[in-house]
Design a protein around this motif. Structure first.
Motif, PDB file in Angstrom:
ATOM      1  N   GLY A  41      -0.581  -4.809   3.476  1.00 45.24           N
ATOM      2  CA  GLY A  41      -1.186  -3.485   3.570  1.00 45.24           C
ATOM      3  C   GLY A  41      -0.151  -2.378   3.442  1.00 45.24           C
ATOM      4  O   GLY A  41      -0.317  -1.304   4.014  1.00 45.24           O
ATOM      5  N   SER A  74      -0.816   1.375   3.170  1.00 45.33           N
ATOM      6  CA  SER A  74      -2.233   1.655   3.422  1.00 45.33           C
ATOM      7  C   SER A  74      -2.321   2.628   4.587  1.00 45.33           C
ATOM      8  O   SER A  74      -1.323   2.903   5.260  1.00 45.33           O
ATOM      9  N   ARG A  82      -1.265  10.088   1.078  1.00 41.48           N
ATOM     10  CA  ARG A  82      -1.967   9.106   0.259  1.00 41.48           C
ATOM     11  C   ARG A  82      -2.932   9.753  -0.732  1.00 41.48           C
ATOM     12  O   ARG A  82      -3.685   9.074  -1.414  1.00 41.48           O
ATOM     13  N   SER A  99      -1.901  -0.738  -0.875  1.00 43.62           N
ATOM     14  CA  SER A  99      -2.068   0.575  -0.245  1.00 43.62           C
ATOM     15  C   SER A  99      -3.517   1.051  -0.280  1.00 43.62           C
ATOM     16  O   SER A  99      -3.891   1.933   0.480  1.00 43.62           O
ATOM     17  N   HIS A 100      -4.318   0.477  -1.179  1.00 44.26           N
ATOM     18  CA  HIS A 100      -5.712   0.915  -1.331  1.00 44.26           C
ATOM     19  C   HIS A 100      -5.821   2.427  -1.467  1.00 44.26           C
ATOM     20  O   HIS A 100      -6.644   3.069  -0.819  1.00 44.26           O
TER      21      HIS A 100
END
Lengths: 249, 659
Positions: B598, B601, B652, B549-550
């Motif tokens: 991802g 992300s 996020r 997910s960064h």
């Protein structure tokens, strides 16, 4: 402060040596007074009037009501439940133009087999934003707790704080994409049709929109024909606090 | 001259006397050309019958307050810019960036409040003393005129910071003025300089506040003082008693000036105390024409009018807003003539006390109504039906008010935080900061578009203020999506079918081939000897999947756990077998589950929201999630790019945080 005695104003030249008023001097003093008052007054009034013209300018300028695309027909299922859509239009403030600003909100609802109706969210009483809680069978204004039926009529009639029913706005259906430049810019911001609640909860609209992912152009809708349309509303601001619907000027 | 033995002193003495005579000469020169001495004597040698008294100070404190406002206002003016893109911004700079700016603005703000209080004291004293009687009638009228100018200054000043509070409160005010008979709509249009609030409104209000009204005030004040001098001080106690008591022959200078100055200093001390106590004047969030502020209230000293209006529903509002206040004003203006007889005077005193008492009660009632919910709960509600309904209505209104005020305070803090960030305020103004901030917009957008199905609730703090709760969710809790904790819960056999994940009614994940069954089988039902090893493996899978997910909040963690994450990636594709159903980077077994590459992300979430029914995500298995932006033609989409980005960034936790 040195106050001149009114008796002193007639200058010594205005009097004949024996003290009798001299007619020529009188006339001259009248003309002098007249010219003094007129020219002095003009010297003050012209700048004042020039300023006032600019100051009063707004009185001659009229407000315009924008035609706004607020939603897709498919976003308003035929279930008689009101759905809130923000109204976005270009807002011009003096020398600035703000494209696609949120200028208000409307509730759209549609009974089976009927055209959608649009009720402005602005309360006719004091201009607050009328609220609607999903599942409720009335609209309610948070400010002075006026309540309205789903067709916009006041629940308690004239006993309601609000002086009139919710204001209906003229609605027009247009084919999707038929208008691209007037009112709605073709950039991404034009997705003014932002449903507050309806889309995610209503199975018909959402599953329809989701099912045809591979062919976006043929997106289905609540419309049986499969033909969607854009709902355009003339966003008119009405004066608050009056029994009659008076367009804000 | 002195004798010979005094010689050593002489030059010194001559110096002094030469100096003195020089000063005298210069003073004489000025006096000769200006008549200064006489003027000063006239101004200062005013006799004060009965001697200087503390009760004479109020008028002088008002003059002092006006000069304080003129001086501080002038310096504020040097830093203020009256346009809708710069007004809030320049006041922000005064408040938070300029050295001493908050102090200067605080003095201006609180002195304005003090001035209203001093006005009331001054007026009360004049009325009680009957100081409006002949020949002072006109001066009384001038005084009322001055009061109106001061109130006008207060009203216009409230809008100038162009914050939510001032904007919406003033808007209600001008909206009311439009109900005045005949010229109402025109007055409103002229006041705001058009059909709607904008640049011209600020410009006009500022010109009134800093130009027209102060000039008018100075003019009226000059006349007021001139007439005051002409009539002399009104010494109530000594009229008609034949004998003046107290110090005879006391003069304005220095006897009364001393008391006036001390009083002025006391007023200033009170103002400074308030300034320090409150850290200067409040600055709410920048005015947003698109989001009405439900807790907008006028300044405290106008609250009584606000409350008074509540008695006049619908069209009768014009009575409360315009007709009755105008009549009251007329009555006050007529006081000198009403008070010619002793009965009339007593009437005046009674009228004044009824008015002040009424205003006081209304103010208290307004404050009480607004804070009702802070002092009462639902449990205190009366049992009988009718009072109960009224009580609950009152409670709900107050709750809304307090909630709106909390949110506004939160928004103000956040905008100021953003404005202080290295990015500063863009040239489009601080409202851009509000509109572009995921932290401010996220919750609103979530409520509107997501909360119909999803929760946003911190499992560690179920009662947290930031939670957005749907009591009957039909989707998972999105709090902390993609974080270690969130992913760990997803892979926890005890949690996956719980309220925060897939435990909602008719969940498609509960089926035989669903994710819940897989987690229970493969992670829940393992022999105890394998448990420890599996737990180790799952920890690594969680780290690897969460790292996909960064999340900005996990950057450091992702770096620290690099090796664990690499191991986890391998496990996802091999032993643990996620790739049986899910695509993960290069490994694609064309399973039904969504792509884990991802996962959560920014790009993944954006694509998912655009169309969760895409093959890459749920495909045809998607039975409920709307596709928010599936079309090529943006006009056909429900949500635009920016809205989606704000929602995703907020989910996020991707927003600016100060150091």
């Amino acid at each position: 402060m040195t106050q001149t005695d009114p008796a002193d104003t007639s200058s010594p030249e205005g009097l004949a040596p024996e003290g009798k008023p001299c007619p020529a001097g009188d006339r001259r003093s009248f003309v002098a007074k007249l010219v003094a008052v007129v020219s002095g007054g003009a010297a003050l009034l012209v700048p004042l009037a020039s300023g006032l013209v600019v100051f009063l300018g707004p009185l001659w300028r009229k407000a315009r009501s924008p035609q706004v695309r607020v939603a897709l027909l498919s976003q308003v299922p035929e279930d008689g439940i009101p759905r809130f859509f923000p109204v976005r239009a270009d807002r011009v403030d003096a020398w600035n133009r703000y494209p696609q600003q949120r200028v208000g909100g409307v509730y759209l609802l549609r009974e089976k087999g009927q055209e959608p109706i649009a009720l402005t969210a602005k309360c006719p009483h004091a201009g607050c934003f009328i609220g609607y809680v999903r599942g409720s069978d009335v609209f309610q204004c948070p400010c002075h707790t006026s309540t309205f039926h789903l067709d916009g009529a006041r629940v308690h009639g004239d006993a309601e704080v609000s002086p009139r029913d919710m204001d209906r706005l003229p609605v027009e259906l247009k084919p999707v994409g038929s208008v691209s430049s007037s009112g709605v810019s073709s950039s991404g911001v034009s997705s003014s049709g932002v449903s507050s609640s309806g889309v995610s909860s209503s199975g018909a609209a959402s599953s329809g929109a989701v099912a045809n992912t591979d062919a976006p152009s043929a997106t289905n809708s609540a419309e049986a024909s499969g033909q969607d349309a854009e709902i355009w509303v003339e966003y008119i601001e009405f004066q608050t606090g009056h029994k009659e619907k008076i367009r804000a000027v | 001259m002195g004798g010979v033995h005094r010689i050593p002193d002489r030059s010194q003495r001559e110096n002094t006397s030469r100096m003195n005579s020089l000063v005298r000469n210069v003073a004489d020169w000025f006096d000769d050309r200006t008549g200064m001495r006489k003027l000063m004597r006239t101004a200062l040698d005013e006799p004060v019958p009965g001697g200087a008294r503390w009760r004479y100070v109020w008028g002088s404190t008002l003059v002092m307050a006006f000069f304080t406002q003129a001086i501080t206002g002038l310096f504020l003016w040097m830093n203020y810019s009256s346009s809708t893109q710069t007004a809030w911004e320049s006041v922000f700079a005064i408040q938070h960036e300029l050295i001493g700016g908050w102090w200067l603005r605080g003095i201006h703000h609180f002195m304005a409040q003090a001035m209203v209080i001093l006005l009331v004291i001054h007026l009360t004293q004049v009325v009680i003393d009957g100081a409006y009687r002949a020949p002072r009638e006109l001066n009384f009228v001038l005084g009322i005129g001055l009061m109106l100018v001061v109130l006008g200054l207060a009203l216009t000043g409230y809008l100038l910071p162009w914050d939510q509070k001032g904007y919406w409160a003033t808007k209600v005010g001008t909206e009311l003025s439009s109900q005045a008979p005949w010229a109402g709509a025109m007055v409103k249009k002229l006041a705001i300089g058009g059909s709607d609030y904008g640049h011209y409104t600020l410009k006009r209000f500022f010109a009134l506040h800093a130009g027209l009204l102060p000039s008018l005030l100075m003019l009226l004040l000059g006349l007021h003082l001139a007439l005051f001098r002409r009539h002399g001080l009104h010494a109530r106690y000594f009229q008609g008693k034949g004998k003046v008591q107290g110090k005879e022959g006391a003069l304005f200078w220095p006897d009364q000036v001393l008391k006036d100055s001390v009083a002025a200093l006391m007023v200033l001390a009170a103002v400074l105390t308030l300034t320090v106590y409150y850290g200067g004047a409040e600055l709410a969030a920048p005015a947003d024409p698109a989001s009405p502020y439900a807790a907008a209230r006028p300044e405290t000293y106008f609250l009584f009018l606000f409350q008074f209006l509540k008695w006049f529903p619908g069209e009768s509002e014009v009575w409360g807003a315009i007709v009755i206040p105008s009549l009251v004003l007329l009555l006050v203006l007529l006081m000198p003539w009403i008070g010619r007889s002793r009965t009339g005077h007593l009437c005046n005193v009674a009228i004044l006390f009824v008015l002040l008492g009424g205003a006081g009660l209304l103010t208290a009632q307004a404050l009480y109504d607004d804070n009702f919910a802070a002092w009462h709960t639902r449990d205190d509600a009366p049992v009988q039906e009718e009072p109960r309904q009224a009580y609950l209505k009152r409670l709900a209104a107050s709750e809304q008010f307090l909630q709106a005020r909390r949110e506004a305070a939160h928004e103000a803090d956040r905008v100021i935080e953003l404005a202080l960030s290295p990015e500063r305020i863009p040239s489009t103004g601080a409202l851009t900061l509000v509109y572009d901030d995921p932290l401010l917009q996220g919750p609103k957008l979530f409520r509107r578009h997501c909360a119909g199905c999803h929760n946003y609730q911190d499992p560690q703090a179920l009662e947290a203020e930031t939670n957005i709760i749907n009591p009957a969710p039909t989707g998972s809790n999105l709090f902390g999506v993609g974080s270690r904790a969130w992913v760990a819960g997803l892979l926890d056999p005890d949690q996956i079918a719980g309220p925060h994940y897939f435990g909602y009614a008719e969940s498609p994940f509960l089926g035989e081939d669903g994710m819940v069954a897989w987690v229970r089988e493969n992670i829940g039902d393992v022999a105890s000897d394998e448990r420890a090893a599996l737990t180790e493996q799952i920890t690594r899978v969680v780290a690897a999947l969460s790292a996909e997910s960064h999340l900005p909040q996990q950057q450091q963690l992702d770096r620290d756990q690099a090796s664990r994450i690499d191991e986890g990636k391998r496990l996802i594709a091999e032993e643990v077998g996620c790739t049986d159903c899910h695509k993960f980077h290069d490994v694609d077994n064309e399973g039904e589950g969504p792509d884990l590459t991802g996962y959560m992300s920014r790009a993944w979430l954006l694509d998912f929201l655009r169309n969760p029914a895409a093959d890459r995500f749920y495909g045809e298995a998607n039975d409920r999630m709307p596709a928010f932006a599936v079309h090529q033609d943006p006009a056909m989409n429900q949500l635009d790019k920016k809205t989606l980005e704000l929602m995703v960034d907020w989910l996020r936790g991707d927003w600016y945080r100060p150091e």
